[in-house]
Design a protein around this motif. Structure first.
Motif, PDB file in Angstrom:
ATOM      1  N   ALA A   1      30.985 -17.747 -41.001  1.00  0.00           N
ATOM      2  CA  ALA A   1      30.058 -17.845 -39.867  1.00  0.00           C
ATOM      3  C   ALA A   1      29.197 -19.103 -39.974  1.00  0.00           C
ATOM      4  CB  ALA A   1      29.179 -16.604 -39.803  1.00  0.00           C
ATOM      5  N   ARG A   2      28.759 -19.413 -41.182  1.00  0.00           N
ATOM      6  CA  ARG A   2      27.919 -20.611 -41.357  1.00  0.00           C
ATOM      7  C   ARG A   2      28.693 -21.864 -40.965  1.00  0.00           C
ATOM      8  NH1 ARG A   2      27.419 -24.035 -45.616  1.00  0.00           N
ATOM      9  NH2 ARG A   2      28.365 -22.615 -47.137  1.00  0.00           N
ATOM     10  N   HIS A   3      29.947 -21.943 -41.373  1.00  0.00           N
ATOM     11  CA  HIS A   3      30.759 -23.122 -41.026  1.00  0.00           C
ATOM     12  C   HIS A   3      31.058 -23.177 -39.536  1.00  0.00           C
ATOM     13  CE1 HIS A   3      31.897 -25.277 -44.748  1.00  0.00           C
ATOM     14  NE2 HIS A   3      31.686 -24.105 -45.350  1.00  0.00           N
ATOM     15  N   LEU A   4      31.489 -22.063 -38.961  1.00  0.00           N
ATOM     16  CA  LEU A   4      31.849 -22.071 -37.545  1.00  0.00           C
ATOM     17  C   LEU A   4      30.648 -22.336 -36.653  1.00  0.00           C
ATOM     18  CD1 LEU A   4      34.422 -19.113 -37.291  1.00  0.00           C
ATOM     19  CD2 LEU A   4      34.902 -21.571 -37.320  1.00  0.00           C
ATOM     20  N   ASN A   5      29.544 -21.703 -36.958  1.00  0.00           N
ATOM     21  CA  ASN A   5      28.349 -21.893 -36.123  1.00  0.00           C
ATOM     22  C   ASN A   5      27.678 -23.235 -36.363  1.00  0.00           C
ATOM     23  OD1 ASN A   5      28.543 -19.416 -34.776  1.00  0.00           O
ATOM     24  ND2 ASN A   5      27.499 -18.325 -36.425  1.00  0.00           N
ATOM     25  N   GLY A   6      28.065 -23.931 -37.416  1.00  0.00           N
ATOM     26  CA  GLY A   6      27.512 -25.255 -37.684  1.00  0.00           C
ATOM     27  C   GLY A   6      28.318 -26.400 -37.098  1.00  0.00           C
TER      28      GLY A   6
ATOM     29  N   ASP B   1      35.821 -26.468 -30.585  1.00  0.00           N
ATOM     30  CA  ASP B   1      37.137 -27.085 -30.672  1.00  0.00           C
ATOM     31  C   ASP B   1      37.375 -27.786 -32.003  1.00  0.00           C
ATOM     32  OD1 ASP B   1      37.959 -26.253 -28.143  1.00  0.00           O
ATOM     33  OD2 ASP B   1      37.008 -27.978 -27.167  1.00  0.00           O
ATOM     34  N   GLN B   2      36.371 -27.803 -32.878  1.00  0.00           N
ATOM     35  CA  GLN B   2      36.564 -28.338 -34.224  1.00  0.00           C
ATOM     36  C   GLN B   2      37.134 -27.289 -35.179  1.00  0.00           C
ATOM     37  OE1 GLN B   2      32.516 -29.836 -34.920  1.00  0.00           O
ATOM     38  NE2 GLN B   2      33.303 -31.929 -34.772  1.00  0.00           N
TER      39      GLN B   2
ATOM     40  N   LYS C   1      37.595 -29.323 -38.386  1.00  0.00           N
ATOM     41  CA  LYS C   1      36.960 -29.226 -39.699  1.00  0.00           C
ATOM     42  C   LYS C   1      37.118 -27.875 -40.374  1.00  0.00           C
ATOM     43  CE  LYS C   1      33.443 -32.623 -38.322  1.00  0.00           C
ATOM     44  NZ  LYS C   1      34.019 -33.692 -39.176  1.00  0.00           N
ATOM     45  N   VAL C   2      37.536 -26.845 -39.606  1.00  0.00           N
ATOM     46  CA  VAL C   2      37.725 -25.503 -40.161  1.00  0.00           C
ATOM     47  C   VAL C   2      39.109 -25.012 -39.782  1.00  0.00           C
ATOM     48  CG1 VAL C   2      36.958 -23.090 -40.143  1.00  0.00           C
ATOM     49  CG2 VAL C   2      35.261 -24.939 -40.109  1.00  0.00           C
ATOM     50  N   PHE C   3      39.835 -24.486 -40.774  1.00  0.00           N
ATOM     51  CA  PHE C   3      41.154 -23.893 -40.535  1.00  0.00           C
ATOM     52  C   PHE C   3      41.098 -22.436 -40.942  1.00  0.00           C
ATOM     53  CE2 PHE C   3      45.239 -22.340 -41.950  1.00  0.00           C
ATOM     54  CZ  PHE C   3      46.098 -22.744 -40.941  1.00  0.00           C
ATOM     55  N   PHE C   4      41.468 -21.534 -40.017  1.00  0.00           N
ATOM     56  CA  PHE C   4      41.534 -20.098 -40.293  1.00  0.00           C
ATOM     57  C   PHE C   4      42.960 -19.646 -40.025  1.00  0.00           C
ATOM     58  CE2 PHE C   4      41.186 -15.607 -39.764  1.00  0.00           C
ATOM     59  CZ  PHE C   4      40.083 -15.195 -40.503  1.00  0.00           C
ATOM     60  N   GLY C   5      43.618 -19.096 -41.042  1.00  0.00           N
ATOM     61  CA  GLY C   5      44.997 -18.660 -40.902  1.00  0.00           C
ATOM     62  C   GLY C   5      45.116 -17.153 -40.949  1.00  0.00           C
ATOM     63  N   MET C   6      45.554 -16.544 -39.853  1.00  0.00           N
ATOM     64  CA  MET C   6      45.803 -15.108 -39.804  1.00  0.00           C
ATOM     65  C   MET C   6      47.241 -14.859 -40.258  1.00  0.00           C
ATOM     66  SD  MET C   6      44.699 -12.077 -39.290  1.00  0.00           S
ATOM     67  CE  MET C   6      43.124 -12.356 -38.473  1.00  0.00           C
ATOM     68  N   GLY C   7      47.423 -14.804 -41.575  1.00  0.00           N
ATOM     69  CA  GLY C   7      48.742 -14.631 -42.152  1.00  0.00           C
ATOM     70  C   GLY C   7      49.507 -15.937 -42.224  1.00  0.00           C
ATOM     71  N   GLY C   8      50.740 -15.838 -42.699  1.00  0.00           N
ATOM     72  CA  GLY C   8      51.603 -17.003 -42.764  1.00  0.00           C
ATOM     73  C   GLY C   8      51.353 -17.864 -43.984  1.00  0.00           C
TER      74      GLY C   8
ATOM     75  N   CYS D   1      39.731 -30.627 -44.516  1.00  0.00           N
ATOM     76  CA  CYS D   1      38.865 -29.648 -43.850  1.00  0.00           C
ATOM     77  C   CYS D   1      37.639 -29.326 -44.708  1.00  0.00           C
ATOM     78  CB  CYS D   1      39.635 -28.352 -43.588  1.00  0.00           C
ATOM     79  SG  CYS D   1      40.885 -28.482 -42.297  1.00  0.00           S
ATOM     80  N   ASP D   2      36.563 -28.952 -44.019  1.00  0.00           N
ATOM     81  CA  ASP D   2      35.392 -28.456 -44.735  1.00  0.00           C
ATOM     82  C   ASP D   2      35.630 -27.045 -45.266  1.00  0.00           C
ATOM     83  OD1 ASP D   2      33.988 -30.799 -44.209  1.00  0.00           O
ATOM     84  OD2 ASP D   2      33.092 -30.003 -42.369  1.00  0.00           O
TER      85      ASP D   2
END
Length: 784
Positions: free
Chosen positions: A136-141, A146-147, A458-465, A484-485
């Protein structure tokens, strides 16, 4: 460890060797008794759906729908091995990165959320709340939503995928790269343009009525073993099965069904392909156009004799557009060009055309051997053109059948895991959920890698894979992820992507499909959609691998609460207390899912509507479209051969081994191709090996010849003589993904061209600093 050998395999696909392979994998994962019980519960109304491929089950009610690779997937997920905090305490990330992909996943199920600690180069345990707070800190920052990149695997259930896209769009972006971008994107693009629906039009029942089944660019014996049962039944009743594949694949030749007691008792088998055409890699469009040219020539001869037309003229007049221009284009295509580019003789193409003409009902199937080329969309258009000529769409026993990979890859797209959402869908989200979703298109897989690489993301979130391993241009992808951060991966097992991390990184372990998912409302079931648009329930039967594991829907809900707070009125965690609540929201969002909870509880589930099957064409033309395309003569392979006329330039196709599903490597054997204990092999024609001045068993380095001029190499591959056309090579991925340029992708669909890579092969040259022996299980990519 299996002894490294290359020997001819003369048995059928399936059979006793398949059963022995299952037993070996069950024993290796220490799940022999529980695993066998789990297998017996697969594909039943009260059991769980196979976590492997998307081939449908016969009414989803078989007592035992045997599939060797499905059994491997179950064994791998049901393993008693555990990759807990002790593993990460023993190894630094740098040390783990030195081990093979097979070794990493073989450590077992992840049990605890882990956070990367740069000071020690280790993953350390972290509490769930702390992990969500960090994300949350990274995404909201971020300066803009779109980053952030939100990747999705094809194993994600409909419920998890729907919540995931809802959260991400409430967050504010359409950045949804997914595995479809790397496999069947051209199928969706081409079919949507041509017939108005981006899915196949057939059901399993159609295979019972087809007079001919055409198979393009597909190896069902390894990639979709349950399909062999349908092909076997069709072959036994006399249907023509015509296979187009550069390699001789055992599953397309002979199959012994492990469920057939008589066949097993007598060590018998059934011939699958009535005709087998070994065309050049990438030669499918030319071959299909040659079939069409033959059909149109024979039709013209029939009309000249005063006979009835061989085409379905009524269908063409009532349901299609563009036929005259298409027919003129085919007539203008010279036979020598078709023969040269297909790699098949004119007589072979006319033979295939005659089989089509003699068959009243025809199904055309295809896999990633069609979709991962520069001209993939055009090739699929040509397949549909062939079907349209005789009305083989929208009637029993006939139609288009793209055979997709992972178990819910089609369902994820139906749930709108898509970077280009239709505006009407976004309007519905707004009306149902009370927020304005983002309207701009997001990044696909290639765009995501580029954006991470140049700092736009700057942020990568992977739902599986396993994003780092599944993607092309390995060096570029790894640089992008490391730029990425924060990188986050929701997963069941350790894989390469967790070791190619951002400045901060999290591993979030989740429940598997085979496990009991207990929420506040009791045990839950999820749903998936197979390749033929059937939606059905799947409920695990095994206890969770560890206490405290969260389901994918629960992870999404807790993430949404942490990130969005009170920014919207969606009761995220309440939704996951009972997955019926999620399905009710799906029904409110998608009209075709009306009465979702009622219909999905009918044994076998329900089939989603398909307008093209009903001969309703939802495209701008309002009709099925004949699309003309020239035979490609200026693709990367053509240009590379002009540039490097001084030496042989081969067209390389990546493929899976039999002990592999997508990027998951279950073992080191490829039984049907006769390779045991080794993955760094390259299949080549014996005459091509001799022309290089080398012999089978020698080692070569591969270098791709990309249009961008970047030198990409993959080192130390053993030459294996194989039945493959001259000028063509084949090797396993992910070992050869490094050779696929990020800039080389399918026109209109942007799928990496992993099935047609121009390469040169030179004798392997050890690097000067390679004096020390490589540690056991070090991936051969690191052996110098």
């Amino acid at each position: 460890m299996t002894k490294k050998t290359i020997r001819e395999y003369d048995g059928p696909a399936g059979g006793w060797d398949s059963l022995r392979s299952v037993a070996k994998h069950l024993m290796a994962q220490d799940v022999a008794v529980r695993g066998a019980r789990t297998l017996l519960s697969m594909n039943q109304p009260d059991g769980f759906d196979c976590p492997g491929c998307a081939w449908p089950d016969r009414d989803h009610a078989s007592t035992f729908e045997f599939c060797e690779n499905g059994a491997k997937a179950v064994a791998a997920e049901s393993t008693r091995h555990r990759a807990g905090p002790q593993l990460f305490a023993r190894y630094t990330v740098a040390q783990l990165a030195g081990y093979s992909d097979h070794w990493l996943e073989d450590q077992g199920r992840l049990t605890t959320p882990m956070r990367y600690d740069a000071a020690s180069d280790r993953y350390l345990p972290v509490q769930w709340d702390q992990a969500f707070a960090l994300i949350a800190r990274h995404l909201n920052g971020l300066d803009s939503p779109d980053q952030a990149i939100f990747y999705t695997s094809g194993r994600t259930s409909n419920e998890a995928a729907f919540l995931y896209q809802l959260f991400v769009r409430a967050f504010g972006t359409n950045n949804f790269p997914d595995c479809s971008n790397m496999c069947h994107e051209p199928s969706g693009v081409a079919l949507k343009q041509q017939i108005g629906v981006g899915k196949g039009t057939v059901s399993l029942q159609d295979f019972e009525q087809a007079d001919a089944i055409l198979i393009f660019g597909q190896n069902p014996g390894t990639n979709h073993p349950r399909m062999l049962g349908e092909l076997r039944d069709a072959a036994k009743r006399g249907a023509a099965i015509v296979s187009f594949n550069p390699l001789r694949e055992r599953g397309l030749e002979r199959f012994a069904d492990p469920k057939d007691k008589l066949e097993m008792l007598h060590s018998g088998s059934t011939r699958i392909s009535s005709d087998y055409f070994q065309l050049k890699i990438g030669g499918d469009l030319a071959a299909i156009k040659g079939m069409i040219k033959h059909v149109l020539e024979r039709d013209a001869e029939a009309l000249a004799r005063g006979d009835a037309s061989l085409l379905d003229r009524d269908f063409i007049a009532a349901h299609t557009t563009g036929f005259d221009a298409f027919a003129a284009d085919v007539a203008a295509e010279p036979w020598p060009t078709i023969v040269e580019e297909s790699g098949l003789a004119e007589a072979q193409l006319r033979r295939a055309g005659d089989i089509y003409l003699q068959s009243e009902r025809v199904i055309a199937c295809w896999g990633m051997g069609i979709t991962q080329h520069k001209h993939s969309v055009a090739t699929i258009h040509m397949i549909v053109n062939l079907l349209l000529l005789r009305g083989n769409l929208g009637r029993p026993g006939a139609g288009a059948c793209p055979v997709r990979g992972h178990s819910n890859v089609q369902g994820d797209r139906t749930m709108m895991i898509y970077e280009k959402p239709p505006q009407e869908f976004l309007d519905r989200l707004r009306d149902v959920f009370g927020f304005e979703p983002p309207r701009a298109e997001g990044y696909d897989t290639i765009g995501a890698i580029e954006a991470m690489g140049d700092g736009r993301a700057k942020v990568f979130f992977g739902m599986g894979g396993n994003f780092a391993t599944a993607t092309p241009d390995t060096a570029a992808t790894h640089r992008a992820l490391r730029n990425c951060d924060l990188t986050v991966h929701v997963t069941t097992k350790l894989n390469r992507s967790h070791l190619v991390h951002g400045r901060e990184a999290l591993i979030l372990p989740c429940l598997g499909r085979t496990e009991i998912d207990v929420q506040a409302g009791g045990p839950q079931a999820v749903t998936v959609e197979d390749s033929m648009s059937m939606v059905h329930l799947s409920a695990g039967i095994n206890p969770p691998a560890a206490d405290g594991l969260l389901s994918e829907p629960a992870i999404v809900a807790r993430l949404a609460e942490a990130v969005l707070g009170t920014r919207n009125a969606i009761r995220w965690r309440w939704l996951t207390e009972d997955y019926d609540r999620i399905r009710d929201l799906i029904a409110r969002t998608f009209d075709e899912f009306h009465d979702f909870n009622t219909r999905v509880r009918v044994p076998g589930g329900f089939r989603l509507p398909n307008t093209a099957r009903d001969r309703i064409w939802v495209n701008p033309a309002g009709r099925a479209v004949f699309n003309p395309h020239p035979v490609p003569t200026d693709n990367p392979i053509h240009r590379a051969r002009v540039r490097r006329a001084d030496m042989p330039v081969f067209n390389l196709s990546t493929l899976r081994s039999h002990d592999q599903y997508n990027t998951t490597v279950y073992g080191l054997d490829d039984r049907y191709r006769g390779v045991f204990g080794e993955r760094r092999v390259v299949f080549a024609h014996s005459d091509d090996i001799a022309a290089l001045g080398l012999g089978a068993g020698d080692w070569v380095d591969l270098e791709s010849l990309a249009d961008d001029g970047v030198r990409r190499t993959a080192r130390r591959f053993m030459l294996v003589a194989y039945d493959i056309p001259r000028g063509c090579l084949a090797a396993y991925y992910p070992e050869t993904n490094a050779l696929v340029p990020l800039s080389s992708f399918a026109d209109e669909a942007r799928t990496p061209t992993s099935k047609s890579i121009p390469v040169i092969a030179t004798p392997h040259q050890p690097r000067p600093d390679a004096s020390a022996p490589a540690p056991r299980d070090i991936p051969a990519a690191l052996v110098r």
